[in-house]
Enzyme design. Structure first.
Site, PDB file in Angstrom:
ATOM      1  N   SER A   1      44.568  52.587  45.743  1.00  0.00           N
ATOM      2  CA  SER A   1      43.907  52.553  45.514  1.00  0.00           C
ATOM      3  C   SER A   1      44.822  50.376  45.191  1.00  0.00           C
ATOM      4  O   SER A   1      45.701  49.729  45.800  1.00  0.00           O
ATOM      5  CB  SER A   1      44.378  52.192  43.846  1.00  0.00           C
ATOM      6  OG  SER A   1      45.254  51.890  43.451  1.00  0.00           O
ATOM      7  N   LYS A   2      43.684  49.533  44.128  1.00  0.00           N
ATOM      8  CA  LYS A   2      43.690  47.914  44.374  1.00  0.00           C
ATOM      9  C   LYS A   2      45.518  48.309  44.048  1.00  0.00           C
ATOM     10  O   LYS A   2      46.096  47.317  44.323  1.00  0.00           O
ATOM     11  CB  LYS A   2      43.011  47.427  42.814  1.00  0.00           C
ATOM     12  CG  LYS A   2      41.559  47.790  43.128  1.00  0.00           C
ATOM     13  CD  LYS A   2      41.219  46.595  42.444  1.00  0.00           C
ATOM     14  CE  LYS A   2      39.663  46.203  42.666  1.00  0.00           C
ATOM     15  NZ  LYS A   2      39.000  47.600  42.373  1.00  0.00           N
ATOM     16  N   ARG A   3      46.240  49.073  43.748  1.00  0.00           N
ATOM     17  CA  ARG A   3      47.349  48.235  43.777  1.00  0.00           C
ATOM     18  C   ARG A   3      48.569  48.408  44.354  1.00  0.00           C
ATOM     19  O   ARG A   3      49.384  47.881  44.621  1.00  0.00           O
ATOM     20  CB  ARG A   3      48.541  49.847  42.358  1.00  0.00           C
ATOM     21  CG  ARG A   3      48.376  49.721  41.092  1.00  0.00           C
ATOM     22  CD  ARG A   3      48.948  50.999  40.345  1.00  0.00           C
ATOM     23  NE  ARG A   3      48.595  52.051  40.753  1.00  0.00           N
ATOM     24  CZ  ARG A   3      49.553  52.872  41.468  1.00  0.00           C
ATOM     25  NH1 ARG A   3      50.263  53.091  42.089  1.00  0.00           N
ATOM     26  NH2 ARG A   3      48.691  54.308  42.436  1.00  0.00           N
ATOM     27  N   HIS A   4      47.980  49.144  46.127  1.00  0.00           N
ATOM     28  CA  HIS A   4      48.366  48.854  47.233  1.00  0.00           C
ATOM     29  C   HIS A   4      48.296  48.184  47.923  1.00  0.00           C
ATOM     30  O   HIS A   4      48.369  47.467  48.361  1.00  0.00           O
ATOM     31  CB  HIS A   4      48.180  50.220  47.537  1.00  0.00           C
ATOM     32  CG  HIS A   4      48.377  51.202  47.415  1.00  0.00           C
ATOM     33  ND1 HIS A   4      48.083  52.059  46.738  1.00  0.00           N
ATOM     34  CD2 HIS A   4      49.911  52.327  46.874  1.00  0.00           C
ATOM     35  CE1 HIS A   4      48.539  53.335  45.590  1.00  0.00           C
ATOM     36  NE2 HIS A   4      49.481  53.350  46.527  1.00  0.00           N
ATOM     37  N   GLY A   5      47.039  47.345  47.449  1.00  0.00           N
ATOM     38  CA  GLY A   5      46.624  45.892  48.314  1.00  0.00           C
ATOM     39  C   GLY A   5      45.483  45.960  47.983  1.00  0.00           C
ATOM     40  O   GLY A   5      44.696  46.665  47.356  1.00  0.00           O
TER      41      GLY A   5
END
Ligand code: GLU
Length: 488
Positions: free
Chosen positions: A254-258
């Site tokens: 998800s966006k949390r990862h990049g």
């Protein structure tokens, strides 16, 4: 077998890595088996339809160099299939199911459904989901209700007993009890548009899709789809649910990862061949060792028997590594063409000749094209502002650094006419004289000339920049240092 597969995105958001992986695997599956690859836009949710998302699908395909094989127009360039253009076939299918007793009209109003749901969440009812009130209405009741509500939805009669079973190409036998499947889901909405389940099954059947390769998150829907195929009396395609794509922490990517959307990867300067190569390895491997594949090669080598069951981990560092390799493989003309928009955006102007000369200096160092302005900025304009401390090597003080840079000034003269080895030798001698390491001489020079501790090869950069400019920059650095000593 006539292999026909499809990628069926809903144009509600940007194409992300998971979707791209599904598209690519379907495409490769078709190509490797001489089959057809279909693009079907699942746009029946008119409220969530987003024209930018549709454009993003087109842009993504054209950037990756992937083409679909057919569409509703037999002549000219193919447009994909759009479900919104196929409404009558879904309505007819829903009514066919009513005829055969597998579906029914439901007249429940939004208010009633809301009350029902509220009661369910308060635990007043053991049922979860639709309570099937309209499932067994008498003919008279139906007619009366239809006069009040001429636009009923059509619901599927999920069988109360038995199981939905299918053989997944990757996961093997999958079995779900019918009583655990969504109770009587809506197939046709009151606006007469189908829900995902109906449209998806009708189209996969009508388009003679032989294999459905899709993400594992669709696994719960597949049980229902199996029941729908059975109700229609249609043969099911072969299902293959692809392994999840996770971040390094084991959570769904998800966006949390990049970056997750393809457009972000494009903007950051990844090359399509790097993305294709890396994404092809998310849940698939050719063998234990080979890592590099072009799209052409994948089109023949892809083999669904080599898919992994285990979730795959998206590793940004590995993607960077692939990208760096592909950047190094670019010839000058292509690399120049690729970095130009990044330089323009950073406001860096340079002639083609200047850039061509600079390419050998940066080619080896770039992992993403977005790094080009930072790597080249000091050559084509002023170096970036840097804090004075950056000039001072560890375990050295300001006075010692001044001494180094003053010594360096003497070596700049004639640097361009000497080979890199010769220059290195001279700087080494200077370091010896100053009783320090070579790195402690080169580091302040690098920061002074480039504004950064990391830069393209130093001597090559100075040659390109010109000794005079380099000398001026070292002068500026000396002033910065001296001003901290109060010796301006
Ligand atoms: N429209 C669905 C999606 O957005 C398609 C899922 C499927 O492949 O059946 O992913």
């Amino acid at each position: 077998m006539n292999v026909r597969v499809r990628y069926a995105p809903s144009p509600t958001g940007l194409q992300h890595i998971g979707g791209i992986r599904t598209a690519l695997f379907n495409y490769l599956f078709a190509r490797s088996l001489g089959g057809k690859f279909i693009l079907r836009i699942e746009d029946t949710d008119r409220e969530r339809f987003d024209p930018t998302a549709l454009q993003d699908i087109y842009d993504s395909f054209s950037w990756l160099g992937i083409h679909w094989d057919e569409g509703p127009n037999q002549e000219g360039p193919h447009s994909p299939y759009f479900q919104s253009e196929r409404q009558p076939s879904y309505e007819a299918a829903a009514h066919a199911l009513i005829e055969t007793g597998h579906a029914y009209e439901c007249f429940c109003t939004a208010d009633r459904l809301e009350t029902m749901r509220a009661e369910q969440t308060q635990g007043k009812s053991s049922v979860v989901g639709y309570d099937r009130r309209c499932r067994d209405l008498s003919k008279e009741d139906r007619e009366r209700l239809r006069s009040e509500n001429p636009h009923p939805v059509v619901r599927f009669k999920t069988p109360l007993e038995g199981d939905a079973v299918f053989e997944d190409l990757l996961l093997g036998r999958v079995k779900r009890k019918n009583k655990d499947i969504s109770p009587d889901p809506v197939l046709l909405k009151s606006d007469r548009f189908p829900t995902y389940h109906l449209a998806n099954v009708v189209d996969d059947h009508t388009m003679e899709i032989s294999h459905v390769l899709r993400a594992q998150e669709w696994l719960p829907s597949t049980a229902l789809h199996i029941l729908l195929y059975r109700a229609f009396g249609w043969e099911t395609p072969v299902f293959c649910h692809l392994p999840m794509v996770m971040g390094k922490d084991g959570q769904k990517l998800s966006k949390r990862h990049g970056a997750t959307s393809l457009i972000e990867f494009r903007r950051r300067g990844y090359l399509p061949e790097a993305v294709i190569n890396y994404v092809a390895l998310l849940g698939w491997a050719y063998d234990d060792s080979r890592e590099f594949f072009t799209l052409d090669e994948l089109e023949t080598l892809f083999d669904a028997n080599k898919l992994n069951k285990a979730p795959s981990v998206f590793d940004y560092t590995k993607l960077d590594w692939f990208n760096g390799n592909y950047i190094r493989d670019c010839d000058d003309t292509r690399l120049l063409h690729l970095i130009t928009p990044f330089l323009e955006e950073a406001g860096i102007r340079a002639t083609g000749e200047q850039l061509k000369q600079a390419l050998p200096l940066i080619r080896e160092r770039m992992k993403r094209l977005e790094e080009a302005p930072q790597l080249l900025g000091f050559l084509l304009g002023d170096p970036a502002e840097y804090p004075t401390e950056d000039l001072i090597p560890k375990k050295m003080d300001v006075a010692a650094t001044v001494e180094v840079l003053e010594g360096v000034l003497g070596l700049l003269e004639g640097l361009s006419s000497r080979s890199d080895e010769e220059n290195e030798e001279r700087f080494r001698l200077l370091a010896e004289q100053l009783e320090t390491k070579l790195g402690n001489v080169l580091m302040p020079l690098r920061v002074a000339v480039t504004g950064s501790k990391v830069s393209p090869p130093l001597f090559g950069s100075i040659k390109l920049l010109g000794e005079d400019k380099a000398r001026v920059r070292v002068g500026v650095a000396l002033q910065k240092l001296k001003s901290t000593l109060g010796e301006e």
